[in-house]
Design an enzyme around this catalytic site. Structure first.
Site, PDB file in Angstrom:
ATOM      1  N   THR A 122       0.696  -1.456   0.003  1.00  0.00           N
ATOM      2  CA  THR A 122      -0.260   0.018  -0.078  1.00  0.00           C
ATOM      3  C   THR A 122       0.963   1.225   0.106  1.00  0.00           C
ATOM      4  OG1 THR A 122      -1.435   1.138   1.205  1.00  0.00           O
ATOM      5  CG2 THR A 122      -0.144  -0.313   2.478  1.00  0.00           C
ATOM      6  N   ASP A 123       0.642   2.167  -0.510  1.00  0.00           N
ATOM      7  CA  ASP A 123       1.071   3.604  -0.431  1.00  0.00           C
ATOM      8  C   ASP A 123       1.257   4.094   0.869  1.00  0.00           C
ATOM      9  OD1 ASP A 123      -1.602   4.545  -0.070  1.00  0.00           O
ATOM     10  OD2 ASP A 123      -1.649   6.198  -1.338  1.00  0.00           O
ATOM     11  N   GLU A 124       0.519   3.448   1.883  1.00  0.00           N
ATOM     12  CA  GLU A 124       0.605   4.072   3.380  1.00  0.00           C
ATOM     13  C   GLU A 124       1.955   3.634   3.885  1.00  0.00           C
ATOM     14  OE1 GLU A 124      -2.918   3.337   5.695  1.00  0.00           O
ATOM     15  OE2 GLU A 124      -4.307   3.445   3.750  1.00  0.00           O
ATOM     16  N   TYR A 146      -1.122  -0.855  11.110  1.00  0.00           N
ATOM     17  CA  TYR A 146      -1.482  -1.381   9.811  1.00  0.00           C
ATOM     18  C   TYR A 146      -0.453  -1.042   9.070  1.00  0.00           C
ATOM     19  CZ  TYR A 146      -3.280  -1.536   4.918  1.00  0.00           C
ATOM     20  OH  TYR A 146      -3.327  -1.609   3.714  1.00  0.00           O
ATOM     21  N   LYS A 150       2.299  -3.916   7.108  1.00  0.00           N
ATOM     22  CA  LYS A 150       2.261  -3.972   5.545  1.00  0.00           C
ATOM     23  C   LYS A 150       3.814  -3.691   5.161  1.00  0.00           C
ATOM     24  CE  LYS A 150      -0.465  -4.702   3.178  1.00  0.00           C
ATOM     25  NZ  LYS A 150      -0.817  -6.047   2.606  1.00  0.00           N
TER      26      LYS A 150
END
Ligand code: NAD
Ligand code: TYD
Length: 335
Positions: A122-124, A146, A150
């Site tokens: 994810t871009d997160e 989270y 990731k």
């Protein structure tokens, strides 16, 4: 190609399975999914009888089942994860277990069976950025349990490329929206709440920015990385639609024809990332750009939730209701 898709009963995984079965008539898919609160076989009703599709209920942390299935495929695509930032703040343990240990279990199976391994990240993982956009080689600087789990998962995947020569690929997409998204994420919560004349809880000032991508655009990008991506590389996938949460909220109220009085400012999320933004030149060079126009795809998405109440109305009762009353409402100061 024979694919082991994990987490295929979730939002993006189910859209991806449908995309692959439609496009590649000779590909075979095994969908391994634990069916957590977010996994839902209703998402795949239309493909369950397809002769190229098989569903197996199981946990990606279970090496026995993973190894059995890995022996039957060429590729593992790992969508399975705990995915909601708010839940990761309340109870991080499942995130560490599934997102990190589960990815490790799959990587071991990929190593032993000499499989290609595509990690859906994810871009997160980059964290928040005030100005400009993150490139693939920028430092990972995640903020929530989270995004940290990731980041851990994809770093582990990269280590299997460097150390064991596993053919590893990583995609880092921005926020997805579209059909079959569990109504805990911003867009489906707000669409369905608006349809039920319930309030739309905006965290903090509502000026946080996310880059929205229609889920089919992401599926097409993942498909391209699967077939053309370079081993050991990560690819950003952004929708090119950076919008504030307030903009999204007003758009949803406009499309559902509901009043702005439904907007409810609530306590902010702890550690809330202000803005996500990714530079997509690398995947553009591979031959991908988003096809869906934001306004049109949002309109169609609202239409989908309007026409598929059977899908979300039963989700928003029972356990879901209990969870939101006990945790979410309390944390955000809602009554
Ligand atoms: P989702 O929460 O809708 O679905 C997750 C799926 O994984 C569910 O079907 C669930 O049952 C399954 N699962 C969870 N734990 C499992 C386990 N231990 N073993 C087997 N299956 C398990 O998630 P989503 O929004 O479809 O996201 C899919 C992937 O894409 C995730 O890895 C997520 O981090 C990533 N991602 C999502 C977004 C987004 O906007 N939704 C953006 C970027 C990346
Ligand atoms: P979300 O859909 O949870 O995705 P992520 O946090 O992974 O980006 O949230 C998107 C944005 O919307 C984020 O800034 C938090 C905000 N948000 C609200 O303001 N209210 C809500 O009820 C939800 C679910 C999210």
């Amino acid at each position: 190609m024979r694919l082991l898709v994990t987490g295929g009963a979730g939002f993006i995984g189910s859209n991806f399975i449908r995309h692959i079965l439609t496009k590649y008539k000779d590909y075979k898919i095994i969908n391994l999914d634990k069916l957590t609160y977010a996994g839902n076989l209703d998402n795949l009703k239309d493909v369950e009888k397809n002769k190229n599709y098989e569903f197996v209920k199981g946990d990606i942390c279970d090496a026995e089942i993973v190894n059995k299935l890995a022996a039957k495929v060429d590729v593992i695509i790992n969508f399975a994860a705990e995915t909601h930032v708010d839940r990761s703040i309340g109870s991080p343990e499942d995130f560490i277990r599934t997102d990190i240990f589960g990815t490790y279990t799959l990587l071991e199976a990929a190593k032993e069976n000499k499989l290609k391994f595509l990690q859906i990240s994810t871009d997160e993982v980059y964290g928040s950025i005030e100005k400009g956009s993150f490139k693939e080689n920028d430092r990972l600087n995640p903020s929530s349990p989270y995004s940290s789990s990731k980041a851990g998962a994809e770093l582990l995947a990269h280590s299997y490329f460097v150390t064991f020569g596993v053919d590893v690929l990583v995609t880092r997409s921005s926020n997805n929206y579209g059909p079959y998204q569990y109504p805990e994420k911003l867009i489906p919560v707000f669409i369905t709440n608006a349809m039920e004349d319930k309030s739309l809880p905006i965290y903090g000032d509502g000026q946080q920015v996310r880059d929205w991508i229609y889920v089919i655009d992401n599926c097409e990008a993942i498909d391209l990385v699967l077939h053309k991506g370079k081993s050991g590389e990560a690819y950003n996938i952004g929708g090119g639609n950076e919008k504030t949460n307030m903009y999204i909220t007003k758009k949803i109220l406009e499309l559902t024809k509901k009043p702005e009085s439904l907007i409810n400012y609530v306590k902010d999320r702890p550690g809330h990332d202000r803005r996500y933004s990714v530079d997509c030149k690398k995947i553009n060079a591979l031959g991908w750009k988003p096809r869906y126009d934001f306004d049109k795809a949002m309109k169609e998405t609202v239409q989908w939730y309007r026409q598929n109440k059977w899908w979300w109305e039963k989700i928003k009762t029972g356990e879901y209701k209990k969870y939101y009353i006990e945790h979410y409402h309390e944390r955000h100061g809602l009554k």
